[in-house]
Design a protein around this motif. Structure first.
Motif, PDB file in Angstrom:
ATOM      1  N   GLU A   6       0.825  -1.209   0.000  1.00 47.79           N
ATOM      2  CA  GLU A   6       0.000   0.000   0.000  1.00 47.79           C
ATOM      3  C   GLU A   6       0.862   1.262   0.000  1.00 47.79           C
ATOM      4  O   GLU A   6       0.537   2.245  -0.668  1.00 47.79           O
ATOM      5  N   LYS A   7       1.966   1.220   0.731  1.00 50.03           N
ATOM      6  CA  LYS A   7       2.883   2.363   0.751  1.00 50.03           C
ATOM      7  C   LYS A   7       3.479   2.606  -0.631  1.00 50.03           C
ATOM      8  O   LYS A   7       3.588   3.748  -1.084  1.00 50.03           O
ATOM      9  N   LEU A   8       3.857   1.530  -1.311  1.00 51.99           N
ATOM     10  CA  LEU A   8       4.383   1.663  -2.676  1.00 51.99           C
ATOM     11  C   LEU A   8       3.312   2.231  -3.603  1.00 51.99           C
ATOM     12  O   LEU A   8       3.598   3.053  -4.473  1.00 51.99           O
ATOM     13  N   SER A   9       2.077   1.798  -3.401  1.00 52.09           N
ATOM     14  CA  SER A   9       0.962   2.294  -4.202  1.00 52.09           C
ATOM     15  C   SER A   9       0.748   3.788  -3.969  1.00 52.09           C
ATOM     16  O   SER A   9       0.513   4.549  -4.918  1.00 52.09           O
ATOM     17  N   ILE A  10       0.816   4.217  -2.716  1.00 50.64           N
ATOM     18  CA  ILE A  10       0.677   5.640  -2.380  1.00 50.64           C
ATOM     19  C   ILE A  10       1.703   6.451  -3.152  1.00 50.64           C
ATOM     20  O   ILE A  10       1.376   7.451  -3.788  1.00 50.64           O
ATOM     21  N   LEU A  11       2.948   6.003  -3.092  1.00 57.16           N
ATOM     22  CA  LEU A  11       4.022   6.729  -3.789  1.00 57.16           C
ATOM     23  C   LEU A  11       3.853   6.687  -5.299  1.00 57.16           C
ATOM     24  O   LEU A  11       4.058   7.688  -5.982  1.00 57.16           O
ATOM     25  N   SER A  12       3.494   5.536  -5.815  1.00 57.86           N
ATOM     26  CA  SER A  12       3.328   5.398  -7.257  1.00 57.86           C
ATOM     27  C   SER A  12       2.254   6.329  -7.778  1.00 57.86           C
ATOM     28  O   SER A  12       2.418   6.992  -8.817  1.00 57.86           O
ATOM     29  N   GLU A  13       1.147   6.409  -7.047  1.00 60.58           N
ATOM     30  CA  GLU A  13       0.069   7.310  -7.445  1.00 60.58           C
ATOM     31  C   GLU A  13       0.535   8.759  -7.401  1.00 60.58           C
ATOM     32  O   GLU A  13       0.246   9.557  -8.298  1.00 60.58           O
TER      33      GLU A  13
END
Length: 133
Positions: A6-13
């Motif tokens: 989820e943290k990677l997703s936050i950054l990717s977005e």
């Protein structure tokens, strides 16, 4: 707290949002890297996200969605420039997260009342609370 994925997703977005205007400025990079550090993401992983976007996972809780929306508002204003592409993309991201359209609109209007368009967290939270009641 969010999982590593989820943290990677936050950054990717956030990275995809910063690149919406086809230009990642130093101020945006530094802001994004600061978020990465606060999330416990290593620099190498962060830099890899700059090259390859991963699938976005919508935050599970409403509080996490509002927090992510706030991060995006801050990111949009970190370079002290806004354009219609960024505003439209931010609006659509908020809708995609299931945030109330009227609250999104109000945040986008109210942010102009604050220095550097940095809307205080408590103001943002109160806007969303009002729209959920």
């Amino acid at each position: 707290m969010s999982t590593y994925k989820e943290k990677l997703s936050i950054l990717s977005e956030m990275i995809a949002f910063a690149k919406a205007d086809q230009d990642l400025k130093d101020t945006e990079y530094n802001f994004l890297f600061g978020v990465a550090v606060s999330l416990g993401i290593e620099k190498e992983i962060f830099d890899s996200l700059l090259k390859k976007q991963i699938k976005v996972v919508i935050p599970k809780t409403q509080a996490d969605r509002i927090l992510q929306f706030h991060r995006l508002v801050l990111l949009m204003n970190v370079d002290q420039e806004q354009n219609q592409i960024e505003i439209s993309k931010l609006h659509n991201i908020g809708l995609g997260m299931g945030l109330p359209p009227s609250a999104i609109e109000q945040v986008l209007m109210v942010m102009h009342d604050y220095p550097d368009k940095i809307i205080p967290p408590e103001v943002l939270i109160n806007i969303f609370k009002a729209h959920y009641n």
